[in-house]
Design a protein around this motif. Structure first.
Motif, PDB file in Angstrom:
ATOM      1  N   LEU A   5       0.834  -1.205   0.000  1.00 22.59           N
ATOM      2  CA  LEU A   5       0.000   0.000   0.000  1.00 22.59           C
ATOM      3  C   LEU A   5       0.865   1.250   0.000  1.00 22.59           C
ATOM      4  CD1 LEU A   5      -2.890  -0.797   2.505  1.00 22.59           C
ATOM      5  CD2 LEU A   5      -3.123  -0.224   0.089  1.00 22.59           C
ATOM      6  N   TRP A   6       1.880   1.216   0.812  1.00 22.11           N
ATOM      7  CA  TRP A   6       2.769   2.373   0.953  1.00 22.11           C
ATOM      8  C   TRP A   6       3.498   2.666  -0.358  1.00 22.11           C
ATOM      9  CZ3 TRP A   6       2.830   6.504   3.308  1.00 22.11           C
ATOM     10  CH2 TRP A   6       3.988   7.265   3.536  1.00 22.11           C
ATOM     11  N   TYR A   7       4.018   1.571  -0.977  1.00 17.44           N
ATOM     12  CA  TYR A   7       4.708   1.768  -2.258  1.00 17.44           C
ATOM     13  C   TYR A   7       3.747   2.288  -3.319  1.00 17.44           C
ATOM     14  CZ  TYR A   7       9.104  -0.305  -0.731  1.00 17.44           C
ATOM     15  OH  TYR A   7      10.276  -0.531  -0.108  1.00 17.44           O
ATOM     16  N   PHE A   8       2.540   1.729  -3.298  1.00 18.77           N
ATOM     17  CA  PHE A   8       1.565   2.150  -4.306  1.00 18.77           C
ATOM     18  C   PHE A   8       1.206   3.627  -4.118  1.00 18.77           C
ATOM     19  CE2 PHE A   8      -2.732   2.862  -5.930  1.00 18.77           C
ATOM     20  CZ  PHE A   8      -2.557   2.444  -7.239  1.00 18.77           C
ATOM     21  N   ALA A   9       1.051   4.015  -2.869  1.00 16.85           N
ATOM     22  CA  ALA A   9       0.701   5.412  -2.576  1.00 16.85           C
ATOM     23  C   ALA A   9       1.765   6.347  -3.125  1.00 16.85           C
ATOM     24  CB  ALA A   9       0.543   5.610  -1.071  1.00 16.85           C
ATOM     25  N   ALA A  55      -5.150  11.173 -14.553  1.00 19.51           N
ATOM     26  CA  ALA A  55      -4.560  11.735 -13.336  1.00 19.51           C
ATOM     27  C   ALA A  55      -5.530  11.570 -12.167  1.00 19.51           C
ATOM     28  CB  ALA A  55      -4.219  13.208 -13.547  1.00 19.51           C
ATOM     29  N   ILE A  56      -6.828  11.782 -12.437  1.00 17.71           N
ATOM     30  CA  ILE A  56      -7.844  11.593 -11.395  1.00 17.71           C
ATOM     31  C   ILE A  56      -7.837  10.149 -10.908  1.00 17.71           C
ATOM     32  CG2 ILE A  56     -10.337  11.394 -11.073  1.00 17.71           C
ATOM     33  CD1 ILE A  56      -9.902  14.164 -10.792  1.00 17.71           C
ATOM     34  N   VAL A  57      -7.752   9.206 -11.848  1.00 19.97           N
ATOM     35  CA  VAL A  57      -7.751   7.784 -11.485  1.00 19.97           C
ATOM     36  C   VAL A  57      -6.575   7.487 -10.553  1.00 19.97           C
ATOM     37  CG1 VAL A  57      -7.438   5.446 -12.388  1.00 19.97           C
ATOM     38  CG2 VAL A  57      -8.955   7.051 -13.568  1.00 19.97           C
ATOM     39  N   PHE A  58      -5.389   7.953 -10.932  1.00 20.04           N
ATOM     40  CA  PHE A  58      -4.212   7.695 -10.105  1.00 20.04           C
ATOM     41  C   PHE A  58      -4.318   8.398  -8.756  1.00 20.04           C
ATOM     42  CE2 PHE A  58      -2.299   5.917 -13.842  1.00 20.04           C
ATOM     43  CZ  PHE A  58      -1.417   4.971 -13.331  1.00 20.04           C
ATOM     44  N   LEU A  59      -4.897   9.574  -8.740  1.00 21.42           N
ATOM     45  CA  LEU A  59      -5.028  10.305  -7.476  1.00 21.42           C
ATOM     46  C   LEU A  59      -6.004   9.605  -6.542  1.00 21.42           C
ATOM     47  CD1 LEU A  59      -4.937  14.117  -8.231  1.00 21.42           C
ATOM     48  CD2 LEU A  59      -3.385  12.753  -6.841  1.00 21.42           C
ATOM     49  N   VAL A  60      -7.077   9.053  -7.099  1.00 15.53           N
ATOM     50  CA  VAL A  60      -8.023   8.309  -6.268  1.00 15.53           C
ATOM     51  C   VAL A  60      -7.307   7.103  -5.669  1.00 15.53           C
ATOM     52  CG1 VAL A  60     -10.097   6.871  -6.333  1.00 15.53           C
ATOM     53  CG2 VAL A  60     -10.111   9.123  -7.407  1.00 15.53           C
ATOM     54  N   GLY A  61      -6.483   6.436  -6.489  1.00 18.48           N
ATOM     55  CA  GLY A  61      -5.683   5.309  -5.995  1.00 18.48           C
ATOM     56  C   GLY A  61      -4.728   5.755  -4.895  1.00 18.48           C
ATOM     57  N   HIS A  62      -4.105   6.886  -5.112  1.00 18.48           N
ATOM     58  CA  HIS A  62      -3.169   7.472  -4.156  1.00 18.48           C
ATOM     59  C   HIS A  62      -3.864   7.724  -2.817  1.00 18.48           C
ATOM     60  CE1 HIS A  62       0.164  10.117  -2.897  1.00 18.48           C
ATOM     61  NE2 HIS A  62      -0.697  11.114  -2.702  1.00 18.48           N
ATOM     62  N   VAL A  63      -5.026   8.326  -2.869  1.00 21.49           N
ATOM     63  CA  VAL A  63      -5.754   8.673  -1.647  1.00 21.49           C
ATOM     64  C   VAL A  63      -6.284   7.418  -0.956  1.00 21.49           C
ATOM     65  CG1 VAL A  63      -7.798   9.856  -0.762  1.00 21.49           C
ATOM     66  CG2 VAL A  63      -6.364  10.973  -2.484  1.00 21.49           C
ATOM     67  N   LEU A  64      -6.844   6.486  -1.749  1.00 26.45           N
ATOM     68  CA  LEU A  64      -7.402   5.260  -1.167  1.00 26.45           C
ATOM     69  C   LEU A  64      -6.323   4.453  -0.461  1.00 26.45           C
ATOM     70  CD1 LEU A  64      -9.988   3.934  -3.794  1.00 26.45           C
ATOM     71  CD2 LEU A  64     -10.432   4.848  -1.503  1.00 26.45           C
ATOM     72  N   SER A  65      -5.159   4.319  -1.123  1.00 28.72           N
ATOM     73  CA  SER A  65      -4.105   3.520  -0.515  1.00 28.72           C
ATOM     74  C   SER A  65      -3.634   4.149   0.801  1.00 28.72           C
ATOM     75  CB  SER A  65      -2.933   3.351  -1.490  1.00 28.72           C
ATOM     76  OG  SER A  65      -2.474   4.614  -1.924  1.00 28.72           O
ATOM     77  N   LEU A  66      -3.647   5.477   0.863  1.00 28.01           N
ATOM     78  CA  LEU A  66      -3.239   6.143   2.098  1.00 28.01           C
ATOM     79  C   LEU A  66      -4.310   6.018   3.180  1.00 28.01           C
ATOM     80  CD1 LEU A  66      -1.542   9.331   0.659  1.00 28.01           C
ATOM     81  CD2 LEU A  66      -0.429   7.494   1.935  1.00 28.01           C
ATOM     82  N   ASP A  69      -3.707   2.652   4.616  1.00 30.38           N
ATOM     83  CA  ASP A  69      -2.364   2.437   5.132  1.00 30.38           C
ATOM     84  C   ASP A  69      -2.333   2.763   6.623  1.00 30.38           C
ATOM     85  OD1 ASP A  69       0.626   2.063   4.419  1.00 30.38           O
ATOM     86  OD2 ASP A  69       0.536   3.895   5.643  1.00 30.38           O
ATOM     87  N   PRO A  70      -1.937   1.783   7.490  1.00 30.67           N
ATOM     88  CA  PRO A  70      -1.986   2.017   8.940  1.00 30.67           C
ATOM     89  C   PRO A  70      -0.990   3.084   9.389  1.00 30.67           C
ATOM     90  CG  PRO A  70      -0.938  -0.086   8.450  1.00 30.67           C
ATOM     91  CD  PRO A  70      -1.439   0.445   7.149  1.00 30.67           C
ATOM     92  N   TYR A  71       0.111   3.252   8.626  1.00 27.79           N
ATOM     93  CA  TYR A  71       1.143   4.191   9.037  1.00 27.79           C
ATOM     94  C   TYR A  71       0.723   5.643   8.791  1.00 27.79           C
ATOM     95  CZ  TYR A  71       5.683   6.497   9.257  1.00 27.79           C
ATOM     96  OH  TYR A  71       6.718   7.347   9.558  1.00 27.79           O
ATOM     97  N   ALA A  72       0.076   5.892   7.621  1.00 28.34           N
ATOM     98  CA  ALA A  72      -0.294   7.261   7.253  1.00 28.34           C
ATOM     99  C   ALA A  72      -1.391   7.821   8.144  1.00 28.34           C
ATOM    100  CB  ALA A  72      -0.740   7.325   5.798  1.00 28.34           C
ATOM    101  N   GLN A  73      -2.277   6.931   8.615  1.00 29.90           N
ATOM    102  CA  GLN A  73      -3.378   7.325   9.514  1.00 29.90           C
ATOM    103  C   GLN A  73      -4.196   8.486   8.944  1.00 29.90           C
ATOM    104  OE1 GLN A  73      -1.676   7.971  13.416  1.00 29.90           O
ATOM    105  NE2 GLN A  73      -1.815   5.774  13.849  1.00 29.90           N
ATOM    106  N   LEU A  74      -4.493   8.392   7.649  1.00 33.66           N
ATOM    107  CA  LEU A  74      -5.293   9.424   7.000  1.00 33.66           C
ATOM    108  C   LEU A  74      -6.756   9.195   7.351  1.00 33.66           C
ATOM    109  CD1 LEU A  74      -4.546  11.710   4.933  1.00 33.66           C
ATOM    110  CD2 LEU A  74      -5.477  10.214   3.179  1.00 33.66           C
TER     111      LEU A  74
END
Lengths: 196, 385, 64
Positions: A5-9, A55-66, A69-74
């Motif tokens: 998840l972290w790498y993907f983010a 870009a929207i698709v990748f950003l949604v992926g970016h936000v979802l993965s974060l 992600d337990p470390y980011a705590q978003l």
């Protein structure tokens, strides 16, 4: 799993920045009226739109993965409301702000036939805010800030956008430099007073 | 220019004394539309569109507007009418207001024409109150959509016509048209048709200027001979070379006194009576120079919105100026004609079309002058050989 | 169907003249010129719709 998840983010964030850079350059290119980057005008315009959607698709992926992600705590709120996060609130907030701006830009563009040209164009000026916000967000937050390759990518992005802007303000940007500007004649502007 | 001279016909310009036109009858919408149709009344602003068709198309509750903007420099008839017969215009405005079951009425005219109208309005007790608006002193400010825009407090510029003005809830009529309607309401459509031709009934106001002894506003029936109109303006002040009919958006015709001034008779010359502007060009004046001057003015008067007009008219004016200045470039006339065809039909209003019409008619009417100019000579200076 | 150009909006960006070359050409300043009137022939229906959709100034419309 959490590492993935972290790498993907991180990866999706960088890809989004690259795509947004392409979108800005093509957006400026489509304004010229010249076939830009060796492409016909309609292709520049289509590529501009499709790159923005991607870009929207990748950003949604970016936000979802974060989010997961337990470390980011978003928190869910942080994906919408900027500068309210716990982890580097300013840098993360820039990301949220950029995301909000991009959603506004893409949303108004998809609805532009209904909104009308004036509303759409006004909102579209925000693109010049969205891109630097995304760039700063990438440089300031995350694990990769300070790495040589993120710097290299960021500098490349800046070079592309600055070059496009330089072209935009150069005299041979327009296909028809001799064309007269369209502007309402001052003598016809409203100055009329009701007499009664 | 606003002096009223001798009339060939006296209708609109008849009751300028204390007698007045008499009381306006009360009519319902179908009666008003019916009498406009039976009379065959057409718009006197230039386009000549049948009045009854606009009246039929407009929805109840629309806004009615009397248009006296008259941006054309060679025209003075609307100003003359507002000065001499304001009550006829205001009666006509009430009539279209009744026909359209209008909620509001406006009168739009140059600022100078409005001050005297305030007193006239105060003395009347109109069912539909009238608001006065000052029109900018510019060529296109009287165009129908420009009028609607100006009444709404925006710039007096034409707008796109994908949706007709009547379908947007606005009924705009020229002030002369309204005055005719007011007379038709009193005297009937049959009376109206006793002047003019069967196809083009009624009288019209002509503004005659140029090489005439007493320039001014004249009234005549459609189909009147050109010579009679010029005689009514005191007769020619010199031998005439050509006559511009229909104004700056009109066409050049030969100075033939027998030529009837009607749509049908002028069509072969690419001209039309339009708003009744007649400019007589004397023998010692150059038609190409006069056309170049007018096109230069028209290019300067573009509203600034439409690309083909903003770019095409100055280019056309430059080409005409070169031709007038006898620049020895053989392609100039062909280029002027190409540009005229290029801009036609490519604007929100008919400003490019009207300018193109004038240029094309000049290239036809002054063909010999074009040939002479390209050889560095001018027939107006030399006289005919 | 007819192609309507709102000249007050058209900025001569040239997208329509690429997508609809059969109907449109460019004038000396890059503004579209109808080659043979504004009627859209049925085979060009799709191209005309794309031109309307892609016009950056929203100056084109199809009207019946």
């Amino acid at each position: 799993m959490t590492d993935a998840l972290w790498y993907f983010a991180r990866g999706s964030g960088v890809v989004s920045l690259l795509l947004l850079t392409v979108v800005v350059a093509l957006g400026i290119g489509s304004r010229s009226g010249r076939p830009a980057f060796g492409l016909p005008r309609f292709a520049v315009s289509l590529l501009h739109r499709n790159a923005a959607l991607l870009a929207i698709v990748f950003l949604v992926g970016h936000v979802l993965s974060l989010l997961f992600d337990p470390y980011a705590q978003l928190r869910l709120l942080d994906t919408v409301l900027p500068f309210a996060g716990h982890y580097r609130p300013v840098w993360q907030g820039l990301g949220t702000l950029g995301f909000d701006l991009l959603v506004a830009l893409v949303g108004t563009s998809l609805l532009r036939h209904r909104l009308g040209a004036r509303v759409w164009r006004t909102v579209h000026w925000l693109a010049y805010l969205c891109w630097p916000v995304a760039l700063l967000h990438g440089l300031g937050t995350g694990t990769d800030n300070g790495t040589w390759w993120l710097w290299a990518i960021s500098i490349a992005c800046v070079v592309v956008v600055v070059a496009a802007l330089a072209w935009r303000i150069s005299p041979n940007f327009s296909r028809f430099p001799a064309r007269a500007d369209r502007a309402v004649a001052p003598r016809l502007r409203p100055h009329l007073e009701e007499v009664k | 220019m606003t002096s009223v001279v001798e009339q060939v016909e006296r209708r609109l310009l008849a009751g300028t004394g204390a007698a007045g036109p008499g009381r306006l009858p009360v009519l319902d919408p179908s009666q008003i539309i019916g009498m406009a149709r039976d009379a065959g009344l057409t718009g006197r602003g230039g386009a000549g569109f049948p009045v009854w068709r606009k009246l039929t198309a407009v929805a109840p509750g629309s806004v009615v507007i009397a248009n006296g903007a008259e941006g054309e420099p060679a025209s003075g008839k609307d100003r003359a009418l507002l000065a001499y017969q304001p009550d006829l215009v205001l009666d006509g405005l009430q009539l279209i207001g009744m026909a359209a079951r209008a909620g509001t009425a406006h009168l739009y005219a140059p600022k100078a024409a409005l001050a005297p109208l305030r007193a006239v309005l105060a003395a009347r007790h109109d069912r539909l109150p009238v608001t006065l608006h000052a029109a900018p002193d510019a060529f296109v400010s009287g165009e129908e959509t420009a009028v609607v825009s100006a009444i709404g407090g925006r710039a007096a510029v034409p707008s796109d016509k994908r949706i007709r003005t009547v379908d947007k809830g606005f009924l705009v009529q020229n002030v002369e048209t309204l005055a005719h309607l007011a007379l038709i309401a009193r005297h009937g459509p049959g009376w109206f048709r006793t002047a003019g031709t069967a196809d083009e009934p009624g009288t019209f106001l002509a503004t005659v200027s140029g090489a005439v002894r007493r320039p001014g506003v004249v009234e005549a029936g459609y189909g009147v001979r050109l010579g009679e109109l010029i005689a009514a303006a005191g007769g020619p002040a010199a031998e005439l070379r050509a006559v511009l009919i229909g104004g700056y958006h009109g066409g050049w015709v030969p100075a033939d006194p027998a030529l009837p001034v009607s749509r049908r008779a002028l069509e072969p010359y690419g001209a039309a009576p339009g708003a009744g502007v007649i400019v007589a060009l004397p023998r010692n004046a150059c038609g190409l120079s006069e056309t170049a001057r007018i096109v230069g003015y028209l290019a300067d008067q573009v509203a600034g919105q439409c690309g083909p007009c903003v770019n095409g008219l100055p280019r056309m004016a430059g080409t005409l100026a070169d031709l007038a200045a006898r620049r020895p470039e053989p392609g100039l006339a062909a280029e002027a004609q190409r540009l005229a065809r290029l801009v036609s039909g490519r604007g929100a209003c008919r400003h490019p079309d009207g300018t193109a019409r004038l240029v094309l008619s000049a290239m036809r009417a002054f063909e010999a002058d074009v040939a002479a100019h390209l050889n560095g000579r001018c027939l107006a200076v030399e006289g005919p050989r | 169907m007819r192609l309507h150009i709102d000249w007050t909006a058209c900025d001569g960006r040239g997208v329509c003249t690429e997508l609809l070359t059969e109907m449109l050409t460019e004038d000396d300043w890059g503004f579209p010129v109808l080659r043979n009137g504004d009627t859209v022939p049925p085979p060009l229906d799709g191209a005309a719709r794309r031109a309307v959709d892609r016009c950056p100034m929203l100056a084109l419309r199809l009207v019946t």
